[in-house]
Design a protein around this motif. Structure first.
Motif, PDB file in Angstrom:
ATOM      1  N   GLU A  20      83.854 123.260 -27.389  1.00 41.47           N
ATOM      2  CA  GLU A  20      84.735 123.707 -28.504  1.00 41.47           C
ATOM      3  C   GLU A  20      85.911 124.522 -27.608  1.00 41.47           C
ATOM      4  O   GLU A  20      87.137 124.621 -28.141  1.00 41.47           O
ATOM      5  CB  GLU A  20      83.877 124.710 -29.162  1.00 41.47           C
ATOM      6  CG  GLU A  20      84.297 125.652 -30.323  1.00 41.47           C
ATOM      7  CD  GLU A  20      83.724 126.472 -30.987  1.00 41.47           C
ATOM      8  OE1 GLU A  20      84.159 126.897 -32.010  1.00 41.47           O
ATOM      9  OE2 GLU A  20      82.726 127.089 -30.401  1.00 41.47           O
ATOM     10  N   ALA A  21      85.716 125.103 -26.544  1.00 38.27           N
ATOM     11  CA  ALA A  21      87.061 125.754 -25.985  1.00 38.27           C
ATOM     12  C   ALA A  21      88.197 124.619 -25.429  1.00 38.27           C
ATOM     13  O   ALA A  21      89.064 125.224 -25.942  1.00 38.27           O
ATOM     14  CB  ALA A  21      86.546 126.293 -24.590  1.00 38.27           C
ATOM     15  N   VAL A  22      87.852 123.633 -24.984  1.00 40.69           N
ATOM     16  CA  VAL A  22      88.848 122.614 -24.901  1.00 40.69           C
ATOM     17  C   VAL A  22      89.371 122.074 -26.074  1.00 40.69           C
ATOM     18  O   VAL A  22      90.596 122.010 -26.209  1.00 40.69           O
ATOM     19  CB  VAL A  22      88.344 121.372 -23.987  1.00 40.69           C
ATOM     20  CG1 VAL A  22      89.201 120.550 -23.626  1.00 40.69           C
ATOM     21  CG2 VAL A  22      87.874 121.923 -22.588  1.00 40.69           C
ATOM     22  N   ALA A  23      88.441 121.704 -27.033  1.00 42.56           N
ATOM     23  CA  ALA A  23      89.093 121.133 -28.348  1.00 42.56           C
ATOM     24  C   ALA A  23      89.831 122.262 -29.038  1.00 42.56           C
ATOM     25  O   ALA A  23      90.702 121.604 -29.631  1.00 42.56           O
ATOM     26  CB  ALA A  23      87.702 120.912 -29.426  1.00 42.56           C
ATOM     27  N   GLU A 103      85.539 132.561 -16.191  1.00 43.02           N
ATOM     28  CA  GLU A 103      85.351 131.223 -16.207  1.00 43.02           C
ATOM     29  C   GLU A 103      85.784 130.393 -17.003  1.00 43.02           C
ATOM     30  O   GLU A 103      86.474 129.385 -16.821  1.00 43.02           O
ATOM     31  CB  GLU A 103      83.826 130.968 -16.387  1.00 43.02           C
ATOM     32  CG  GLU A 103      82.811 131.549 -15.219  1.00 43.02           C
ATOM     33  CD  GLU A 103      82.771 130.664 -14.029  1.00 43.02           C
ATOM     34  OE1 GLU A 103      81.963 130.086 -13.702  1.00 43.02           O
ATOM     35  OE2 GLU A 103      84.022 130.563 -13.328  1.00 43.02           O
ATOM     36  N   LEU A 104      86.142 131.019 -18.489  1.00 47.81           N
ATOM     37  CA  LEU A 104      86.937 130.124 -19.336  1.00 47.81           C
ATOM     38  C   LEU A 104      88.449 129.900 -18.843  1.00 47.81           C
ATOM     39  O   LEU A 104      88.923 128.959 -18.939  1.00 47.81           O
ATOM     40  CB  LEU A 104      86.911 130.984 -20.679  1.00 47.81           C
ATOM     41  CG  LEU A 104      85.839 130.893 -21.627  1.00 47.81           C
ATOM     42  CD1 LEU A 104      85.592 131.898 -22.614  1.00 47.81           C
ATOM     43  CD2 LEU A 104      85.659 129.457 -22.180  1.00 47.81           C
ATOM     44  N   GLU A 105      88.794 130.959 -18.412  1.00 42.79           N
ATOM     45  CA  GLU A 105      90.491 130.889 -17.576  1.00 42.79           C
ATOM     46  C   GLU A 105      90.146 129.934 -16.558  1.00 42.79           C
ATOM     47  O   GLU A 105      91.148 129.035 -16.488  1.00 42.79           O
ATOM     48  CB  GLU A 105      90.619 132.358 -17.165  1.00 42.79           C
ATOM     49  CG  GLU A 105      92.188 132.025 -16.657  1.00 42.79           C
ATOM     50  CD  GLU A 105      93.156 133.502 -16.434  1.00 42.79           C
ATOM     51  OE1 GLU A 105      94.129 133.415 -16.097  1.00 42.79           O
ATOM     52  OE2 GLU A 105      92.221 134.597 -16.413  1.00 42.79           O
ATOM     53  N   TRP A 119      93.669 132.312 -28.083  1.00 44.73           N
ATOM     54  CA  TRP A 119      92.519 132.534 -28.538  1.00 44.73           C
ATOM     55  C   TRP A 119      91.509 133.315 -27.565  1.00 44.73           C
ATOM     56  O   TRP A 119      90.803 134.393 -27.724  1.00 44.73           O
ATOM     57  CB  TRP A 119      91.588 131.483 -29.144  1.00 44.73           C
ATOM     58  CG  TRP A 119      91.360 130.421 -28.182  1.00 44.73           C
ATOM     59  CD1 TRP A 119      91.996 129.325 -28.104  1.00 44.73           C
ATOM     60  CD2 TRP A 119      90.177 130.478 -27.312  1.00 44.73           C
ATOM     61  NE1 TRP A 119      91.300 128.467 -27.120  1.00 44.73           N
ATOM     62  CE2 TRP A 119      90.213 129.170 -26.607  1.00 44.73           C
ATOM     63  CE3 TRP A 119      89.313 131.267 -26.922  1.00 44.73           C
ATOM     64  CZ2 TRP A 119      89.153 128.916 -25.531  1.00 44.73           C
ATOM     65  CZ3 TRP A 119      88.473 131.132 -25.852  1.00 44.73           C
ATOM     66  CH2 TRP A 119      88.310 129.859 -25.092  1.00 44.73           C
ATOM     67  N   LEU A 120      91.934 133.103 -26.268  1.00 43.69           N
ATOM     68  CA  LEU A 120      91.092 133.937 -25.119  1.00 43.69           C
ATOM     69  C   LEU A 120      91.529 135.228 -25.005  1.00 43.69           C
ATOM     70  O   LEU A 120      90.639 136.052 -24.877  1.00 43.69           O
ATOM     71  CB  LEU A 120      91.406 133.176 -23.708  1.00 43.69           C
ATOM     72  CG  LEU A 120      90.458 133.716 -22.546  1.00 43.69           C
ATOM     73  CD1 LEU A 120      88.983 133.525 -22.938  1.00 43.69           C
ATOM     74  CD2 LEU A 120      90.749 132.522 -21.523  1.00 43.69           C
TER      75      LEU A 120
END
Length: 247
Positions: A20-23, A103-105, A119-120
């Motif tokens: 979902e994060a990539v999408a 980790e998302l970054e 959104w982050l």
């Protein structure tokens, strides 16, 4: 003549929240995802099996530049097979909110070579602005599975989110991260409420609360409690509303 532009990486994600994060950031990068990757609802990419039993040959055939995985959701033998096939596998570890944001970054900026998405920042701001004191501190048991009963224990991402919302996980000091605990022990623990997410086990009003008679039950969105991705921006409000209803 070269333009100096880097080729867009091809990405296979084995983690629903990372999918979902990539999408939400650059959907064109995704060339494969698991059967459990349910967000966004219109995601149209080849499916490569489950998080625990991915089709490693199919993944290799998709020729991704990067495979996204998680040390808890994916099995080491499968990740080893992907590496043996010559694939670059980025494995995340997420035990609390701060680590999730880092980790998302790492996944999006370093792994996928993308600018840091707005959104982050929204997610970080939403949790930074949270005032946990608005919810009275209450001790809770937090089952994540039934038959057998399993609950949140020590060192979990979901437990950290609940703590920020004023919920004290009564098994946070357990030596295991997801201990099996008989329901009789859970009901005798002296909790103020039971928190029942709808994943990984799908607790519902008719399946879960009846095992804790007389105890307020907060039925919460598992995606907002356990996923680290775009849902983090709205998670404080969504979770708080569910907890406030359990009075």
């Amino acid at each position: 003549m070269t333009t100096g532009r880097r080729r867009t990486p091809r990405v296979v994600s084995l983690v629903p929240s990372l999918t979902e994060a990539v999408a939400a950031t650059a959907p064109e990068l995704l060339v494969g995802a698991t059967d459990w990757c349910s967000h966004p609802a219109d995601l149209d990419v080849p499916r490569v099996g489950g998080t625990k039993n991915p089709d490693t040959a199919r993944i290799a055939a998709l020729a991704p530049d990067l495979v996204l995985a998680n040390e808890e959701e994916n099995r080491a033998p499968d990740l080893g097979a992907l590496r043996a096939a010559g694939l670059d596998v980025l494995v995340t570890e997420v035990r609390d909110l701060d680590q999730a944001l880092r980790e998302l970054e790492r996944v999006l900026v370093r792994g996928c070579r993308l600018p840091r998405p707005g959104w982050l920042d929204d997610a970080a701001d939403a949790w930074r602005d949270l005032r946990a004191g608005a919810v009275d501190a209450r001790g809770a048991v937090v089952p994540v599975w039934r038959r057998p009963w399993m609950v949140l224990g020590r060192d979990t991402f979901a437990g950290d989110l609940l703590a920020r919302l004023g919920v004290v996980n009564l098994y946070a000091d357990h030596p295991e991260r997801y201990p099996r605990v008989p329901v009789g022990e859970l009901t005798a623990r002296g909790a103020d409420l039971v928190v029942l997410p709808d994943e990984p086990y799908r607790f519902t009003p008719d399946d879960g609360p009846e095992a804790f008679p007389g105890l307020p039950a907060a039925l919460v969105s598992g995606r907002h409690l356990t996923w680290y991705g775009p849902s983090l921006a709205e998670a404080p409000a969504v979770l708080r509303a569910a907890l406030e209803q359990a009075r």
